[in-house]
Design a protein around this motif. Structure first.
Motif, PDB file in Angstrom:
ATOM      1  N   SER A 115      41.841  62.161  76.945  1.00 21.83           N
ATOM      2  CA  SER A 115      41.025  63.402  77.021  1.00 21.83           C
ATOM      3  C   SER A 115      40.126  63.734  75.966  1.00 21.83           C
ATOM      4  O   SER A 115      38.678  63.981  75.792  1.00 21.83           O
ATOM      5  CB  SER A 115      41.327  65.247  77.761  1.00 21.83           C
ATOM      6  OG  SER A 115      41.967  65.340  77.174  1.00 21.83           O
ATOM      7  N   GLY A 212      35.991  70.399  83.790  1.00 20.97           N
ATOM      8  CA  GLY A 212      38.376  69.970  83.530  1.00 20.97           C
ATOM      9  C   GLY A 212      38.986  70.099  84.541  1.00 20.97           C
ATOM     10  O   GLY A 212      38.635  71.306  84.951  1.00 20.97           O
ATOM     11  N   PHE A 226      42.499  75.438  77.155  1.00 25.60           N
ATOM     12  CA  PHE A 226      41.999  74.688  78.136  1.00 25.60           C
ATOM     13  C   PHE A 226      40.468  75.127  78.064  1.00 25.60           C
ATOM     14  O   PHE A 226      39.197  74.565  78.496  1.00 25.60           O
ATOM     15  CB  PHE A 226      42.883  74.367  79.173  1.00 25.60           C
ATOM     16  CG  PHE A 226      42.145  74.123  80.373  1.00 25.60           C
ATOM     17  CD1 PHE A 226      41.917  72.841  80.327  1.00 25.60           C
ATOM     18  CD2 PHE A 226      41.284  74.662  81.647  1.00 25.60           C
ATOM     19  CE1 PHE A 226      41.145  72.324  81.322  1.00 25.60           C
ATOM     20  CE2 PHE A 226      41.103  73.767  82.776  1.00 25.60           C
ATOM     21  CZ  PHE A 226      40.672  72.655  82.576  1.00 25.60           C
ATOM     22  N   TRP A 229      37.294  74.140  76.371  1.00 30.58           N
ATOM     23  CA  TRP A 229      36.424  73.140  76.764  1.00 30.58           C
ATOM     24  C   TRP A 229      35.463  73.478  76.471  1.00 30.58           C
ATOM     25  O   TRP A 229      34.170  72.869  76.564  1.00 30.58           O
ATOM     26  CB  TRP A 229      36.924  72.184  77.389  1.00 30.58           C
ATOM     27  CG  TRP A 229      38.211  70.765  77.657  1.00 30.58           C
ATOM     28  CD1 TRP A 229      39.434  71.240  77.754  1.00 30.58           C
ATOM     29  CD2 TRP A 229      37.939  69.807  76.414  1.00 30.58           C
ATOM     30  NE1 TRP A 229      39.870  70.326  77.530  1.00 30.58           N
ATOM     31  CE2 TRP A 229      39.201  69.594  76.499  1.00 30.58           C
ATOM     32  CE3 TRP A 229      37.085  69.137  76.600  1.00 30.58           C
ATOM     33  CZ2 TRP A 229      39.566  68.244  75.869  1.00 30.58           C
ATOM     34  CZ3 TRP A 229      37.123  67.481  75.755  1.00 30.58           C
ATOM     35  CH2 TRP A 229      38.424  67.065  75.437  1.00 30.58           C
ATOM     36  N   VAL A 239      35.465  73.759  85.792  1.00 28.45           N
ATOM     37  CA  VAL A 239      37.315  73.682  85.830  1.00 28.45           C
ATOM     38  C   VAL A 239      37.758  73.856  87.534  1.00 28.45           C
ATOM     39  O   VAL A 239      36.900  74.166  88.530  1.00 28.45           O
ATOM     40  CB  VAL A 239      37.798  75.713  85.482  1.00 28.45           C
ATOM     41  CG1 VAL A 239      39.162  75.353  86.092  1.00 28.45           C
ATOM     42  CG2 VAL A 239      37.629  75.281  84.223  1.00 28.45           C
TER      43      VAL A 239
END
Length: 278
Positions: A115, A212, A226, A229, A239
């Motif tokens: 990623s 994501g 997380f 991002w 997400v």
């Protein structure tokens, strides 16, 4: 795909030797033939991973996308090449190899270390020439600005493989195969060196949207890290949470493929007029 003469793959550790793959060489693999007008999706493997880790996902995506899989140096048919230890060099190598596909916007997908490589490739593609990336799908990792040096790349060989065993459930038989470990450890150490020494350029971001993906039982991806991002795009950040741990993508190939294809379609629908063909 050509017959595999030796292949061992255990959740994140892959070693495969295939005459057909060796004949192709280089950075890019295309395992399945797409339809003529399919959008292009570029996939970046996790630390220690090889292009073949995406074979099943490529098959699931092949009706809706041209899947290009990046093969990092130091594994499979590139085993004789030294593994790169600088993530920026990985990104530069991939960008150069993608030159034949630069005439159209690309969607980039990366899992775990992949990623961050995909993000750095997207930053470079946005500088041109050619269309900017259509979008970026990032999976199983915290944002690039979250420093991730756990000292994994400084472990000795046995400690390194034990760490991977804890992460991915690598069976003892694999850890006991000294010949196999001799081919795995250099690329694995190189990848973790690249990842853990990477520092995000302060204030940088991409203009394309980011989607994501994360497993709901992934102990290695803190929720707050997380979600950061979102700080790395000037467009939308969405997400999606999947059932599973760090390697949920191996257990839910079809569901992941459906989600990626939905994102690819959504990215294409929002492309600015300057990127659309005349």
């Amino acid at each position: 795909m050509a017959p595999i003469h030796r292949s061992k793959k255990e959740h994140g550790v892959t070693n495969t030797r295939s005459p057909g793959a060796a004949a192709r060489g280089g950075w890019i693999r295309r395992y399945h033939t797409p339809r003529g007008d399919a959008p292009a999706l570029v996939c970046f493997p996790h630390a220690g991973g090889s292009a073949s880790a995406y074979f099943a996902l490529s098959a699931a995506l092949s009706e809706g996308a041209e899947v290009l899989v990046v093969q990092y140096p130091g594994r499979q048919d590139r085993l004789e090449e030294p593994a790169l230890t600088d993530l920026r060099e990985l990104a530069e190598g991939a960008v150069t190899a993608l030159a034949p596909w630069r005439g159209r916007p690309l969607t980039l997908f990366g899992h775990s270390m992949g990623s961050v490589v995909a993000y750095e490739v997207a930053r470079r593609l946005e500088r041109g020439p050619g269309p900017a990336p259509a979008g970026l799908v990032v999976s199983g990792n915290t944002a690039p600005s979250v420093e991730r040096d756990q000292g994994v790349h400084r472990l000795d060989d046995e400690e390194l493989m034990a760490w991977m065993s804890d992460l991915a459930g690598t069976p003892p038989a694999v850890l006991a195969d000294k010949e196999l470990l001799a081919t795995i450890v250099p690329s694995l150490r190189g990848d973790f060196t690249a990842l853990e020494t990477y520092r995000h350029p302060k204030g940088s971001s991409v203009r394309c949207p980011i989607s994501g993906y994360v497993g709901d039982h992934d102990p290695y991806v803190p929720h707050d890290g997380f979600l950061r991002w979102a700080e790395h795009t000037t467009a939308e950040f969405t997400v999606q949470v999947f059932d599973g741990g760090h390697f949920y993508i191996e257990e839910q190939v079809q569901e992941v493929a459906r989600s990626i294809l939905r994102d690819v379609s959504a990215f294409a629908s929002r492309r600015p007029a300057r990127d659309l063909p005349a």
